[in-house]
Design an enzyme around this catalytic site. Structure first.
Site, PDB file in Angstrom:
ATOM      1  N   LYS A  14     -81.951 -41.435 -46.104  1.00  0.00           N
ATOM      2  CA  LYS A  14     -83.002 -42.410 -46.351  1.00  0.00           C
ATOM      3  C   LYS A  14     -82.315 -43.669 -46.884  1.00  0.00           C
ATOM      4  O   LYS A  14     -81.320 -43.555 -47.618  1.00  0.00           O
ATOM      5  CB  LYS A  14     -83.935 -41.810 -47.411  1.00  0.00           C
ATOM      6  N   SER A  65     -92.688 -41.189 -47.935  1.00  0.00           N
ATOM      7  CA  SER A  65     -92.007 -42.409 -47.582  1.00  0.00           C
ATOM      8  C   SER A  65     -90.783 -42.202 -46.683  1.00  0.00           C
ATOM      9  O   SER A  65     -90.344 -43.142 -46.027  1.00  0.00           O
ATOM     10  CB  SER A  65     -91.565 -43.149 -48.844  1.00  0.00           C
ATOM     11  N   SER A 125     -92.376 -37.644 -50.816  1.00  0.00           N
ATOM     12  CA  SER A 125     -91.671 -38.425 -49.786  1.00  0.00           C
ATOM     13  C   SER A 125     -90.709 -37.641 -48.912  1.00  0.00           C
ATOM     14  O   SER A 125     -90.305 -38.117 -47.852  1.00  0.00           O
ATOM     15  CB  SER A 125     -90.909 -39.575 -50.439  1.00  0.00           C
TER      16      SER A 125
END
Lengths: 103, 473
Positions: free
Chosen positions: B79, B154, B178
């Site tokens: 990420k 996310s 997330s």
């Protein structure tokens, strides 16, 4: 504390100033409604009785984690590295806007 | 069509050590697929230059000590919330559009030392603020299972990349769901670790008392292998735990016979009937494997979202105050509306006159929440829960509706508040062929047990082997 008073545009302008966020007039309007809805929603928590309950700020159970007060050279930046991502530099320094005004 | 990246990581490691395949083969396969299919999902913010990745792979292939490397030549993605020295890191915000970190996150360093090959920095909601990877300055990440829907958030980018077989594993950051929410929406597996299990050093903070770093991959087995490498104490993160790191992979085979699993009845009230039915079916599978599954009452679910949306915005308003455009990055005018909303909600909750009513109140509620879960987890090995209350959403559905956006975190945010580990695993498909996931939540540092239950379930089911329609040829 019981229900809170609704959030106004003046509140939003004040919070934006506290948070150092530049916002436009149009954004102020949208944020007034959106922050208002959010705050109203989370205020549901007021109905949970918590009198006499201790606060929990973290869950690790760790307290006072210390290290030796020694220099870790593996984590030191050169001046170039430290300044590499700055938009404004001068003679090896960061440039900031003036915070004091001349009389 | 079966490919190298479909194989379990443990099998790839064996083949690489025996020189049956080269890391270069794996990396070539990954880049060929990325070039053929992207930007269909828009999973990447930054793709590591192909030649650089191949050079790194060649260096691994040339080593004579492959047996000592825990992840030799295995491709992975992160990420874009992790600092990677020399590779741009944006947190999906234009504020950091040209930021090239001068140091690396501990997780990145450990993976590099283990021989893994980074191939991309992945799309996400800016600063972790969202559940659909729409609040990003780099265009939304779309779902490989239905490209008109969100990849979740996310960490939508890393999840879509694993579903698309661009890499063997991904590293996410879970503050309120997330890692788990996108895992459920992409038919992959993910471990949200115990708070403090993995170092947060060099990870861009969203909400410091909730942030956790963890692996996402195709299976529980793969996640176990990766967690062994990244977990453990780090002197650079004072909140990281000194608790010894178990051999997660070796513990996978242990039987789940007699394991007690609690199903909170409150979690299923008003739940989408298709998600409900799939989790109930998973429950029957777990029972058939010998687990003892019991209905329980676990109160306070309705307070989880209010608590989360006081604590997380409060902490993020403080964390993001450091972005002043002086030492690095650009100005605060570049925060998205969603991020401005969260910063301002938090600033309000922490401001004089409101602190007691919001932040302090939430910290007290946190104690009650923890007590309730501790009680249940003293009697049970795990809690079975949905991951998200909704199917992958269409663009705009979450971003334009603050309350609905908060509700996406219904089953996940409260777990971060009390720091527990939770494994998200695929448990079936809706009639529209959209993936659904379930969570197994355990006590502090019980990752080993959760991996074992997840592994047993995945040995008995094949949901996790299903690939998105675009990969079926």
């Amino acid at each position: 504390m019981s229900s809170t008073k609704p959030i106004t545009k003046t509140d939003i302008a004040h919070i934006a100033k506290l948070a150092n966020l530049p916002i436009t007039e149009k954004q102020t309007e949208a944020l007034t409604s959106q922050v208002g809805v959010t705050v109203e929603y989370v205020s549901k928590l007021q109905s949970l009785p918590t009198d006499g309950v201790e606060e929990t700020s973290q869950v690790t159970g760790l307290e006072n984690v210390f290290r030796e007060d020694a220099i870790d050279t593996t984590r030191m930046f050169t001046q170039e590295e430290a300044l590499a991502n700055a938009k404004r530099t001068h003679n090896g320094y960061f440039v900031v806007d003036a915070v004091l005004e001349e009389k | 069509m079966s490919t190298l990246i479909d194989l379990p990581i443990a099998e790839l490691i064996k083949k690489i050590r025996k020189k049956e395949i080269l890391s270069v083969d794996l990396i070539t396969e990954a880049y060929d697929r990325i070039e053929a299919t992207e930007p269909s999902t828009n999973a990447f913010i930054t793709i590591v230059d192909r030649d650089t990745a191949l050079e790194n792979a060649t260096a691994i292939d040339a080593r004579s000590d492959l047996a000592s490397l825990k992840l030799p030549g295995i491709p992975y993605v992160m990420k874009d919330a992790y600092l990677t020295r020399g590779v741009r890191t944006t947190a999906a915000s234009k504020i950091l559009d040209d930021f090239v970190p001068p140091y690396s996150a501990t997780v990145h360093k450990r993976l590099k030392d283990a021989g893994a090959i980074l191939i991309g920095k992945m799309n996400m909601d800016a600063w972790g603020h969202g559940a659909s990877t729409e609040n990003t300055d780099y265009g939304p990440a779309m779902n490989p299972w239905d490209l008109t829907r969100s990849a979740g958030g996310s960490g939508g980018g890393p999840a879509a990349a694993i579903a698309m077989r661009y890499a063997s594993f991904g590293i996410g950051e879970d503050t309120g769901g997330s890692i788990r929410n996108p895992a459920a929406w992409n038919n992959i597996t993910a471990m949200k670790v115990t708070y403090g299990r993995v170092s947060r050093y060099g990870a861009i903070a969203y909400a410091s008392s909730l942030d956790t770093m963890g692996p996402t991959a195709k299976t529980s087995e793969d996640c176990a292998l990766v967690l062994e490498v990244i977990a453990g104490h780090d002197p650079y993160d004072a909140t990281s735990s000194a608790e010894p790191v178990p051999q997660y992979f070796d513990a996978l085979g242990s039987s789940i016979k007699g394991k007690k699993i609690a199903v909170p009845t409150e979690f299923f009230t008003g739940l989408d009937p298709q998600i409900d039915a799939l989790i109930r079916a998973a429950r029957i599978t777990l029972e058939s494997l010998g687990a003892i599954v019991t209905d329980v009452s676990l109160p306070m679910l309705e307070y989880g979202v209010p608590m989360y949306y006081i604590l997380a915005p409060s902490e993020t308003s403080s964390n993001l105050s450091r972005y002043d455009g002086i030492r690095f990055g650009s100005g605060r005018d570049l925060f998205t509306n969603e991020s401005k909303r969260r910063i301002m909600t938090g600033t309000y909750a922490l401001s004089s006159g409101y602190y007691d009513a919001y932040y302090k109140k939430a910290q007290r509620a946190r104690t009650l929440l923890r007590d309730a879960y501790t009680k249940t987890l003293t009697e049970f090995d795990a809690i079975l829960s949905p991951v998200t209350p909704m199917m992958p959403t269409k663009p705009g559905v979450l971003l334009d509706d603050p309350v609905r956006n908060m509700m996406a975190d219904l089953y996940t945010g409260l777990i971060n508040i009390i720091g527990l580990p939770s494994l998200a695993i695929p448990c079936g498909f809706t009639k529209d062929n959209l993936p659904v996931g379930m969570q197994l939540i355990g006590g502090m540092f019980s990752e080993s047990k959760l991996f074992a239950i997840g592994h047993a379930y995945q040995q008995a089911t094949s949901w996790h082997t299903n690939k998105p329609p675009t990969l079926k040829e």
